[in-house]
Scaffold this motif. Structure first.
Motif, PDB file in Angstrom:
ATOM      1  N   GLY A  33      76.221 -74.357 -60.837  1.00 14.60           N
ATOM      2  CA  GLY A  33      75.883 -75.070 -62.061  1.00 14.60           C
ATOM      3  C   GLY A  33      74.594 -74.592 -62.711  1.00 14.60           C
ATOM      4  N   ALA A  34      74.202 -73.353 -62.424  1.00  8.37           N
ATOM      5  CA  ALA A  34      72.951 -72.815 -62.966  1.00  8.37           C
ATOM      6  C   ALA A  34      72.995 -72.760 -64.491  1.00  8.37           C
ATOM      7  CB  ALA A  34      72.694 -71.415 -62.405  1.00  8.37           C
ATOM      8  N   LYS A  35      71.865 -73.091 -65.098  1.00  7.25           N
ATOM      9  CA  LYS A  35      71.741 -73.044 -66.559  1.00  7.25           C
ATOM     10  C   LYS A  35      70.581 -72.136 -66.929  1.00  7.25           C
ATOM     11  CE  LYS A  35      73.542 -77.613 -67.189  1.00  7.25           C
ATOM     12  NZ  LYS A  35      74.572 -77.958 -67.928  1.00  7.25           N
ATOM     13  N   VAL A  36      70.839 -71.256 -67.883  1.00  7.24           N
ATOM     14  CA  VAL A  36      69.793 -70.352 -68.363  1.00  7.24           C
ATOM     15  C   VAL A  36      68.786 -71.163 -69.164  1.00  7.24           C
ATOM     16  CG1 VAL A  36      69.295 -68.394 -69.876  1.00  7.24           C
ATOM     17  CG2 VAL A  36      71.352 -68.370 -68.444  1.00  7.24           C
ATOM     18  N   TYR A  37      67.518 -71.001 -68.839  1.00  5.54           N
ATOM     19  CA  TYR A  37      66.489 -71.671 -69.639  1.00  5.54           C
ATOM     20  C   TYR A  37      65.535 -70.672 -70.280  1.00  5.54           C
ATOM     21  CZ  TYR A  37      62.498 -71.220 -66.487  1.00  5.54           C
ATOM     22  OH  TYR A  37      61.470 -70.737 -65.745  1.00  5.54           O
ATOM     23  N   TRP A  38      65.615 -69.402 -69.901  1.00  5.36           N
ATOM     24  CA  TRP A  38      64.824 -68.348 -70.536  1.00  5.36           C
ATOM     25  C   TRP A  38      65.602 -67.054 -70.408  1.00  5.36           C
ATOM     26  CZ3 TRP A  38      62.831 -63.695 -68.885  1.00  5.36           C
ATOM     27  CH2 TRP A  38      61.932 -63.073 -69.755  1.00  5.36           C
ATOM     28  N   ARG A  39      65.583 -66.266 -71.493  1.00  2.00           N
ATOM     29  CA  ARG A  39      66.331 -65.018 -71.469  1.00  2.00           C
ATOM     30  C   ARG A  39      65.757 -64.026 -72.459  1.00  2.00           C
ATOM     31  NH1 ARG A  39      72.810 -64.369 -71.303  1.00  2.00           N
ATOM     32  NH2 ARG A  39      72.767 -62.130 -71.038  1.00  2.00           N
ATOM     33  N   GLU A  40      65.795 -62.743 -72.054  1.00  2.00           N
ATOM     34  CA  GLU A  40      65.511 -61.641 -72.954  1.00  2.00           C
ATOM     35  C   GLU A  40      66.415 -60.493 -72.520  1.00  2.00           C
ATOM     36  OE1 GLU A  40      61.330 -60.856 -72.447  1.00  2.00           O
ATOM     37  OE2 GLU A  40      61.693 -59.446 -70.836  1.00  2.00           O
ATOM     38  N   GLN A  41      66.362 -59.392 -73.205  1.00  2.00           N
ATOM     39  CA  GLN A  41      67.216 -58.248 -72.891  1.00  2.00           C
ATOM     40  C   GLN A  41      67.088 -57.851 -71.419  1.00  2.00           C
ATOM     41  OE1 GLN A  41      69.410 -56.805 -74.965  1.00  2.00           O
ATOM     42  NE2 GLN A  41      70.098 -55.474 -73.316  1.00  2.00           N
ATOM     43  N   GLY A  42      68.187 -57.900 -70.665  1.00  2.00           N
ATOM     44  CA  GLY A  42      68.209 -57.462 -69.274  1.00  2.00           C
ATOM     45  C   GLY A  42      67.566 -58.394 -68.271  1.00  2.00           C
ATOM     46  N   SER A  43      67.226 -59.604 -68.694  1.00  2.00           N
ATOM     47  CA  SER A  43      66.538 -60.532 -67.809  1.00  2.00           C
ATOM     48  C   SER A  43      66.886 -61.964 -68.180  1.00  2.00           C
ATOM     49  CB  SER A  43      65.032 -60.319 -67.938  1.00  2.00           C
ATOM     50  OG  SER A  43      64.325 -61.192 -67.119  1.00  2.00           O
ATOM     51  N   ALA A  44      67.043 -62.807 -67.167  1.00  2.00           N
ATOM     52  CA  ALA A  44      67.300 -64.228 -67.409  1.00  2.00           C
ATOM     53  C   ALA A  44      66.729 -65.033 -66.260  1.00  2.00           C
ATOM     54  CB  ALA A  44      68.795 -64.493 -67.546  1.00  2.00           C
ATOM     55  N   GLN A  45      66.346 -66.260 -66.566  1.00  2.32           N
ATOM     56  CA  GLN A  45      65.907 -67.194 -65.543  1.00  2.32           C
ATOM     57  C   GLN A  45      66.773 -68.432 -65.634  1.00  2.32           C
ATOM     58  OE1 GLN A  45      61.669 -67.853 -65.736  1.00  2.32           O
ATOM     59  NE2 GLN A  45      61.225 -65.679 -65.511  1.00  2.32           N
ATOM     60  N   VAL A  46      67.204 -68.924 -64.460  1.00  2.05           N
ATOM     61  CA  VAL A  46      68.085 -70.086 -64.416  1.00  2.05           C
ATOM     62  C   VAL A  46      67.504 -71.160 -63.510  1.00  2.05           C
ATOM     63  CG1 VAL A  46      70.140 -68.648 -64.810  1.00  2.05           C
ATOM     64  CG2 VAL A  46      69.493 -69.252 -62.459  1.00  2.05           C
ATOM     65  N   LYS A  47      67.933 -72.382 -63.764  1.00  6.50           N
ATOM     66  CA  LYS A  47      67.638 -73.522 -62.904  1.00  6.50           C
ATOM     67  C   LYS A  47      68.970 -74.146 -62.521  1.00  6.50           C
ATOM     68  CE  LYS A  47      63.193 -74.806 -64.888  1.00  6.50           C
ATOM     69  NZ  LYS A  47      62.420 -75.882 -65.498  1.00  6.50           N
ATOM     70  N   THR A  48      68.981 -74.809 -61.369  1.00  9.24           N
ATOM     71  CA  THR A  48      70.187 -75.521 -60.957  1.00  9.24           C
ATOM     72  C   THR A  48      69.965 -77.013 -61.150  1.00  9.24           C
ATOM     73  OG1 THR A  48      69.438 -75.452 -58.652  1.00  9.24           O
ATOM     74  CG2 THR A  48      70.970 -73.744 -59.347  1.00  9.24           C
ATOM     75  N   PRO A  49      71.047 -77.787 -61.310  1.00 10.85           N
ATOM     76  CA  PRO A  49      70.916 -79.217 -61.616  1.00 10.85           C
ATOM     77  C   PRO A  49      70.026 -79.964 -60.624  1.00 10.85           C
ATOM     78  CG  PRO A  49      73.188 -78.528 -61.820  1.00 10.85           C
ATOM     79  CD  PRO A  49      72.433 -77.371 -61.212  1.00 10.85           C
ATOM     80  N   GLY A  50      69.139 -80.783 -61.177  1.00 10.39           N
ATOM     81  CA  GLY A  50      68.295 -81.638 -60.365  1.00 10.39           C
ATOM     82  C   GLY A  50      67.106 -80.962 -59.718  1.00 10.39           C
ATOM     83  N   CYS A  51      66.884 -79.690 -60.015  1.00 10.69           N
ATOM     84  CA  CYS A  51      65.804 -78.952 -59.365  1.00 10.69           C
ATOM     85  C   CYS A  51      64.882 -78.325 -60.405  1.00 10.69           C
ATOM     86  CB  CYS A  51      66.370 -77.840 -58.492  1.00 10.69           C
ATOM     87  SG  CYS A  51      67.389 -78.461 -57.147  1.00 10.69           S
ATOM     88  N   HIS A  52      63.690 -77.988 -59.947  1.00  7.36           N
ATOM     89  CA  HIS A  52      62.747 -77.273 -60.797  1.00  7.36           C
ATOM     90  C   HIS A  52      62.595 -75.829 -60.353  1.00  7.36           C
ATOM     91  CE1 HIS A  52      61.622 -80.948 -62.819  1.00  7.36           C
ATOM     92  NE2 HIS A  52      61.519 -81.522 -61.642  1.00  7.36           N
ATOM     93  N   ASP A  53      63.295 -75.459 -59.297  1.00  7.96           N
ATOM     94  CA  ASP A  53      63.224 -74.101 -58.789  1.00  7.96           C
ATOM     95  C   ASP A  53      63.916 -73.135 -59.747  1.00  7.96           C
ATOM     96  OD1 ASP A  53      62.081 -75.271 -56.549  1.00  7.96           O
ATOM     97  OD2 ASP A  53      64.000 -75.433 -55.534  1.00  7.96           O
ATOM     98  N   VAL A  54      63.476 -71.893 -59.739  1.00  3.75           N
ATOM     99  CA  VAL A  54      63.972 -70.890 -60.675  1.00  3.75           C
ATOM    100  C   VAL A  54      64.506 -69.686 -59.913  1.00  3.75           C
ATOM    101  CG1 VAL A  54      63.262 -69.280 -62.498  1.00  3.75           C
ATOM    102  CG2 VAL A  54      62.314 -71.596 -62.442  1.00  3.75           C
ATOM    103  N   ILE A  55      65.614 -69.138 -60.398  1.00 10.70           N
ATOM    104  CA  ILE A  55      66.068 -67.830 -59.936  1.00 10.70           C
ATOM    105  C   ILE A  55      65.959 -66.908 -61.142  1.00 10.70           C
ATOM    106  CG2 ILE A  55      67.886 -66.426 -58.916  1.00 10.70           C
ATOM    107  CD1 ILE A  55      69.154 -68.987 -57.866  1.00 10.70           C
ATOM    108  N   ALA A  56      65.195 -65.841 -60.984  1.00  6.57           N
ATOM    109  CA  ALA A  56      65.029 -64.854 -62.049  1.00  6.57           C
ATOM    110  C   ALA A  56      65.921 -63.665 -61.722  1.00  6.57           C
ATOM    111  CB  ALA A  56      63.568 -64.417 -62.129  1.00  6.57           C
ATOM    112  N   PHE A  57      66.735 -63.254 -62.677  1.00  2.00           N
ATOM    113  CA  PHE A  57      67.615 -62.102 -62.515  1.00  2.00           C
ATOM    114  C   PHE A  57      67.114 -60.980 -63.410  1.00  2.00           C
ATOM    115  CE2 PHE A  57      70.548 -65.780 -61.876  1.00  2.00           C
ATOM    116  CZ  PHE A  57      70.775 -65.587 -60.526  1.00  2.00           C
ATOM    117  N   GLU A  58      66.901 -59.822 -62.828  1.00  2.00           N
ATOM    118  CA  GLU A  58      66.410 -58.654 -63.559  1.00  2.00           C
ATOM    119  C   GLU A  58      67.445 -57.542 -63.435  1.00  2.00           C
ATOM    120  OE1 GLU A  58      63.465 -58.753 -65.147  1.00  2.00           O
ATOM    121  OE2 GLU A  58      62.933 -60.732 -64.359  1.00  2.00           O
TER     122      GLU A  58
END
Length: 121
Positions: free
Chosen positions: A29-54
């Motif tokens: 259920g990850a939702k993108v909260y920040w994105r630019e070319q070739g990079s995105a950061q997501v959060k999962t429901p109920g959490c403040h933790d971030v997974i950054a994909f490069e």
């Protein structure tokens, strides 16, 4: 000791950003909260933790000493659905079982080969 909010994010090199986002959206259920070319950061429901994909050409799927990372289930009955969703989203089941009676786990590989533990405690 300094005060922190604890571990807040994890950054992963991925081959195909869109494929990776589809996997983590469908399974966790990850939702993108920040994105630019070739990079995105997501959060999962109920959490403040971030997974950054490069998005990168090299180093994808290389753990560099990190064996796996995990998502803890709220309900142990969700383990079967989590495994089905991971497989349907392009992942692979690596192994599954119970840490103790009533405490199921499954290890899946995401589309880039990172090992993700899905577990209940």
């Amino acid at each position: 000791m300094i005060r922190t909010y604890g571990l807040t994010h994890l950054s992963l090199a991925v081959k195909d950003l869109e494929r990776t986002l589809r996997f983590y959206r469908k399974v966790f259920g990850a939702k993108v909260y920040w994105r630019e070319q070739g990079s995105a950061q997501v959060k999962t429901p109920g959490c403040h933790d971030v997974i950054a994909f490069e998005e990168r050409k090299r180093g994808v799927g290389k753990t560099g000493g990190i064996g796996h990372f995990g998502f803890r289930l709220v309900d142990p009955r969700d383990i079967d659905k989590a495994v089905r969703d991971a497989l349907a989203a392009g992942g692979k089941l690596l192994r599954r079982g119970e840490h103790a009676p009533g405490f199921p786990y499954a290890y899946v590989a995401d589309p880039d080969g990172y090992e993700v533990e899905i577990w209940y405690e």
